[in-house]
Each structure stands twice: as structure tokens, then as C-alpha cells.
Design an enzyme around this catalytic site. Structure first.
Site, PDB file in Angstrom:
ATOM      1  N   LYS A 242       0.321  -0.269   4.709  1.00 21.17           N
ATOM      2  CA  LYS A 242      -0.870  -1.002   4.304  1.00 21.17           C
ATOM      3  C   LYS A 242      -1.943  -0.058   3.793  1.00 21.17           C
ATOM      4  CE  LYS A 242      -4.417  -3.833   6.421  1.00 21.17           C
ATOM      5  NZ  LYS A 242      -4.978  -4.312   7.648  1.00 21.17           N
TER       6      LYS A 242
ATOM      7  N   ARG B  87     -13.904  -7.309   5.116  1.00 25.34           N
ATOM      8  CA  ARG B  87     -15.078  -7.077   5.962  1.00 25.34           C
ATOM      9  C   ARG B  87     -15.996  -8.297   5.929  1.00 25.34           C
ATOM     10  NH1 ARG B  87     -14.792  -0.974   5.896  1.00 25.34           N
ATOM     11  NH2 ARG B  87     -12.617  -0.842   6.536  1.00 25.34           N
TER      12      ARG B  87
ATOM     13  N   LYS C 244      -1.158   3.053   7.981  1.00 28.61           N
ATOM     14  CA  LYS C 244      -2.312   2.297   7.506  1.00 28.61           C
ATOM     15  C   LYS C 244      -3.366   3.282   7.019  1.00 28.61           C
ATOM     16  CE  LYS C 244      -5.866  -1.003   8.826  1.00 28.61           C
ATOM     17  NZ  LYS C 244      -6.380  -1.935   9.843  1.00 28.61           N
TER      18      LYS C 244
ATOM     19  N   SER D  99      -6.874  -7.693   1.202  1.00 26.43           N
ATOM     20  CA  SER D  99      -7.950  -8.492   0.612  1.00 26.43           C
ATOM     21  C   SER D  99      -8.399  -7.991  -0.764  1.00 26.43           C
ATOM     22  CB  SER D  99      -9.141  -8.511   1.573  1.00 26.43           C
ATOM     23  OG  SER D  99      -9.592  -7.196   1.863  1.00 26.43           O
TER      24      SER D  99
ATOM     25  N   TYR E  64      -2.180 -13.249   1.041  1.00 31.64           N
ATOM     26  CA  TYR E  64      -3.028 -14.441   1.115  1.00 31.64           C
ATOM     27  C   TYR E  64      -2.506 -15.541   0.181  1.00 31.64           C
ATOM     28  CZ  TYR E  64      -5.963 -11.240   3.702  1.00 31.64           C
ATOM     29  OH  TYR E  64      -6.405 -10.345   4.647  1.00 31.64           O
TER      30      TYR E  64
ATOM     31  N   GLU F 211       3.774   9.133  11.206  1.00 33.60           N
ATOM     32  CA  GLU F 211       3.254   7.910  11.840  1.00 33.60           C
ATOM     33  C   GLU F 211       4.377   6.903  12.095  1.00 33.60           C
ATOM     34  OE1 GLU F 211       0.541   7.055  13.157  1.00 33.60           O
ATOM     35  OE2 GLU F 211      -1.078   8.276  12.349  1.00 33.60           O
TER      36      GLU F 211
ATOM     37  N   ARG G  45     -13.624   4.467   8.623  1.00 33.58           N
ATOM     38  CA  ARG G  45     -12.611   4.596   9.682  1.00 33.58           C
ATOM     39  C   ARG G  45     -11.750   5.839   9.462  1.00 33.58           C
ATOM     40  NH1 ARG G  45     -13.398  -0.403  11.689  1.00 33.58           N
ATOM     41  NH2 ARG G  45     -13.226  -2.276  10.402  1.00 33.58           N
TER      42      ARG G  45
END
Ligand code: PBG
Length: 328
Positions: free
Chosen positions: A249, A207, A197, A275, A314, A234, A218
Site C-alpha cells: 500500500k 484524512r 505500507k 484514497s 473504493y 517488512e 508518519r
């Protein structure tokens, strides 16, 4: 030998011919619908930066889940938007908290006809918006966060989640959650690991969707967009830790990573069309700059082609409806 020896156009001459030779397809069962449920909402609240997406009430969440099951989707991924937040995100552990209540409602609604998944992360629940708890110096405390993740996993499994999705990018999160689930008797609760990610500007609209309290970024826990090799580290760590599925992602800016992961993973690979990817296509289409439906289909096909077995998007229900209507 006469020229040309090969005419690849032969296989492109009709819709039927193209359908026959298509290498990947979109099937409802490969699609996972991410949904937001907002505490205290009395009607669905539209998201400005994600036209067509809402923050659900518990009731509208149930209907969305029932529709997803009816359409034959693979799963539904729940995100909670709480009314109150604190430094440790304690509402995430409350069995009556918005996310756990949402999981319970959805599970009751769809039973085993749809895989019920839940976001396992603290950012929606903390008053500082980080994915973990902070040290006195304001640094994200990896191991203190893991302890909460373990309890959160158990709370979600107890609410009825079939699969939990740790998305916080803390080191060791998969093994700690696995252990906590097993210790509580939830051996059959699966883990969809957000393995690679990246720290991405394309999370922007999300957000708004979760009312994020984050200031800053982050970058100390999510991956640097410059790195490809690190994604393999990872992923291999998460596989060793017991991930049942691994995810990449965002999707579209990371199709190379997705391909790499698909080539080595011995568990199913998922990708999250996030998003910002949704918002860009919707915005361009709203301006008449691109053909919306074709762009949606092409974007999801590209993610499948790169190697995703399943796609969080979505548009999942809308795509499934198109498939049902024979438009795709
Ligand atoms: C963290 C989480 C995020 C998303 C899913 N889980 C936001 C972040 O990492 O900042 C983003 C999803 C999207 O943008 O659609 N709980």
C-alpha cells in the site's frame, strides 16, 4: 520463412479474441470494499475529496454491506470515525465504540457471505492522529502501542471481525495481535498484514474521510518511498510473525514492490488502491480529461497484473456491478 512470422495483432482483432487471451481478469471475489462509519451520523455524509464515497451511518453501512455481499465481493474493510478522541485512542477498545458497533452490525447483516474485515489502528481514535500512543517526548511508542493493538484485535474479533487489518506499521504488530487473539480463543480470526505500507501523500483524502487530527507525518513508522529492498524485510517479518495475507500500500506508485512481494510470498497478496488514487481518477474524469470507467478498469487491472490476488478499492461495488452487467 515469410515475413512477418508472428502477428500478435491476430489475437487482438475482436473483443471475443481479446477476452479469450486476457492474462488477468477482475472478479468480484477479488475485490474488497473499504467503508467508513461515522459515530452520530444521521445520514450518509459525502466526502468532498472522494466524490461518490460517504461516511456511513450504522444503517447505511448495513445496506452497503448487504449490497457488497449481494454483488459477490470478497470482503468489506471497516474504518471508524469516532465522535470523541483521546491520547490513547480508548474508544477503539469500547465494545460499543463506532468501529466495534459497525463490525457487529455488518456481521449480523452479512453473516458468512462476505469476509468482514476491520482496520486495526489507533489513528482514527487518537486526539493527535498518530497510529500509536506517544511518549512524554511526543515520539510514537512502539511497544506501548502493541499492547493496545492486542486488545483492539480481541475487541474486533469479539464484535465479529473475520479478519483484522493492522495498518499502523509498528514493529512486531502481527505477532502481538496473533498472540492476543489466540489467548482469547480467537484462533480463527485471520490477520491481513499491512506489510509494506509507505508514507504517502496519496493518503490525503483519507484524512478527510476519518477526520484525521494529524499534524506532521508518519515517516518514523511508515516506509520511505525510496526503498524497495526494505519492503522484502517488512514482508518476511510479517510472514514469520504469522500474517495470513500480506498487503502492499499504496498500489499504483508501488507496482514494482507488489510484483516483488507476489514473487516471494507464500500467502495471498493484497494491494490497497488508496484514497488519493481514487481521487486523482475521479477528478481528472470530472474535468473530462480521461475516460472514467476505462481508467478505473485499467488501474485495477494493472494492480492485478502486478501480482495482487485481491484489491482493496473504493470502486469495488461499482466494478462488481459492471461485471454483473457484462460490461467488463
Ligand atoms: C491508517 C490507515 C490509513 C489508510 C488506511 N489505514 C491512513 C494513513 O496511514 O495515514 C489510508 C487509506 C486510503 O488512503 O485510502 N489507519
Amino acid at each position: 520463412m515469410s515475413f512477418p512470422t508472428h502477428r500478435p495483432r491476430r489475437l487482438r482483432q475482436s473483443a471475443a479474441m481479446r477476452r479469450l487471451v486476457a492474462e488477468v481478469r477482475i472478479h468480484p471475489a477479488d475485490l474488497i470494499l473499504p467503508v467508513f462509519v461515522r459515530e452520530g451520523a444521521t445520514e450518509p455524509i459525502p466526502l468532498q475529496s472522494m466524490p461518490g464515497v460517504v461516511q456511513h451511518t450504522q444503517d447505511s453501512l448495513r445496506s452497503a454491506a448487504a449490497e457488497a455481499a449481494e454483488l459477490g465481493l470478497g470482503g468489506i474493510m471497516l474504518f471508524g470515525v469516532p465522535e470523541t478522541r483521546d491520547a490513547t485512542g480508548s474508544a477503539s477498545l469500547d465494545p460499543a465504540g463506532v468501529l466495534n458497533a459497525g463490525i457487529r452490525a455488518v456481521k449480523q447483516e452479512v453473516g458468512d457471505s462476505l469476509v468482514v474485515m476491520s482496520d486495526l489502528c489507533l489513528d482514527e481514535f487518537t486526539d493527535h492522529g498518530h497510529c500509536g500512543v506517544l511518549t512524554a517526548d511526543g515520539v510514537v511508542d512502539n511497544d506501548a502501542t502493541l499492547e493496545i493493538y492486542g486488545r483492539m484485535g480481541v475487541a474486533q474479533a469479539e464484535a465479529g471481525a473475520d479478519m483484522v487489518g493492522p495498518s499502523g506499521m509498528m514493529d512486531g504488530q502481527v505477532v502481538v495481535i496473533r498472540q492476543a487473539l489466540d489467548d482469547a480463543g480467537h484462533q480463527d480470526t485471520a490477520i491481513l498484514a499491512y506489510a509494506a505500507k509507505y508514507s504517502s501523500a496519496f493518503y490525503g483524502p483519507f484524512r478527510e474521510a476519518v477526520d484525521s487530527q494529524l499534524t506532521g507525518d508518519r515517516k518514523t513508522y511508515q516506509m520511505d518511498p525510496a526503498n524497495r529492498r526494505e519492503a522484502m524485510l517488512e514482508v518476511s517479518l510479517d510472514l514469520d510473525e504469522g500474517a495470513d495475507l500480506v498487503m502492499v500500500k499504496p498500489a499504483m506508485s508501488y507496482l514494482d514492490i507488489l510484483r516483488d512481494v507476489a514473487e516471494v510470498s507464500d500467502v495471498p497478496v493484497s494491494a490497497y488502491q488508496i484514497s488519493g488514487e481514487y481521487a486523482m481518477i475521479e477528478a481528472a474524469a470530472a474535468n473530462g480529461w480521461i475516460n472514467r470507467d476505462q481508467a478505473i478498469i485499467e488501474s485495477v487491472l494493472s494492480i492485478r497484473r502486478a501480482g495482487a490476488d485481491s484489491v482493496l478499492t473504493y470502486w469495488a461495488s461499482e466494478l462488481a456491478r459492471w461485471i454483473k452487467e457484462g460490461r467488463l
